[in-house]
Design a protein around this motif. Structure first.
Motif, short mmCIF file in Angstrom:
data_model
loop_
_atom_site.label_atom_id
_atom_site.label_comp_id
_atom_site.label_asym_id
_atom_site.label_seq_id
_atom_site.Cartn_x
_atom_site.Cartn_y
_atom_site.Cartn_z
N GLN A 1 -70.52 51.32 5.33
CA GLN A 1 -70.54 50.54 4.09
C GLN A 1 -70.65 49.05 4.41
N GLU A 2 -70.79 48.28 3.35
CA GLU A 2 -70.85 46.83 3.50
C GLU A 2 -69.51 46.21 3.09
N GLN B 1 -73.03 47.67 7.32
CA GLN B 1 -72.87 48.90 8.11
C GLN B 1 -71.64 48.79 9.02
N ARG C 1 -62.98 49.91 3.96
CA ARG C 1 -64.36 50.38 3.88
C ARG C 1 -64.53 51.56 4.82
N ARG C 2 -65.43 52.46 4.41
CA ARG C 2 -65.80 53.57 5.30
C ARG C 2 -66.91 53.07 6.22
#
Lengths: 114, 112
Positions: A17-18, A81, A13-14
């Motif tokens: 993101q979730e 987040q 994930r970046r």
């Protein structure tokens, strides 16, 4: 009798993101535990759930992290987040009763935050 | 300070040799102690579980000991095999709640 299943096994994930991590306990097990393992560190308890109930969430960070174990379906560990420090292996374990009995671990989900 | 300390942190041994891993804990009150084996990229798998009234328990080539008075446990691996290469984790259960205290593990590498 399948063991504890976790998916995905790897998740990228970046930042921001979730991340949703899923855990299906062993058949007949109604207790689920989530642990986090940072590189070079031991497993750290996060949360203990029974069906539809959170029993002990004292190991969960106060913000961005949540967990559920609905009546139907797998247990979900949700991280909103995501930040780089969330990169770790997340393990789920299940037991038929409380953890006086043995906990059986899943293979883990390796979360990488880029 | 971690409530469960393991030593040595890492160990390299020749195939066929024996080795002993140590676990010291400060957890109180104590309920039980478990040793898990964790292969790289896998979840931990239980090897043994002991209550304070048990001082030794074996599982094949693995033998665990417990001294509840000194709060020490050991895991002895006999005639090591290449498949014994893994992290061995000592886990102590606190009596009266659901908490488990984990050591960081002993990383064992068995070489031919």
């Amino acid at each position: 009798n399948a063991g504890v299943m976790q998916n995905p096994r790897h998740l990228v994930r970046r930042r921001g993101q979730e991340a949703r991590l899923r855990c299906s306990p062993m058949k007949g097990h109604s207790h689920v535990y989530w642990y986090r393992q940072l590189p070079e560190e031991g497993l750290k308890f996060m949360v203990y759930l029974q069906k539809e109930n959170i029993i002990d969430e004292s190991g969960m960070p106060k913000e961005r992290f949540s967990a559920e174990f609905p009546k139907e379906g797998p247990s979900i560990l949700r991280i909103q987040q995501v930040v780089r420090g969330d990169s770790a292996a997340y393990f789920c374990a299940s037991s038929p009763g409380d953890s006086f009995r043995e906990q059986y671990f899943g293979p883990g989900t390796r979360l990488t935050v880029t | 300070k971690n409530q469960v300390e393991q030593s040595p942190q890492s160990l390299i041994i020749l195939e066929g040799k024996n080795c002993t891993l140590q676990c010291n804990y400060t957890v109180s009150p104590f309920s039980n102690l478990r040793w898990y084996k964790q292969d790289t990229g896998r979840g931990p798998v239980s090897l043994t579980i002991m209550t304070f009234s048990e001082n030794t328990k074996s599982n094949g080539r693995y033998t665990a000991t417990l001294d509840a008075d000194t709060k020490q446990s050991s895991l002895h691996i006999t005639a090591s095999q290449l498949s014994d290469s893994a992290s061995y984790i000592c886990v102590v259960r606190v009596r009266g709640n659901n908490r488990l205290a984990f050591g960081k593990g002993n990383q064992v590498v068995v070489i031919p």
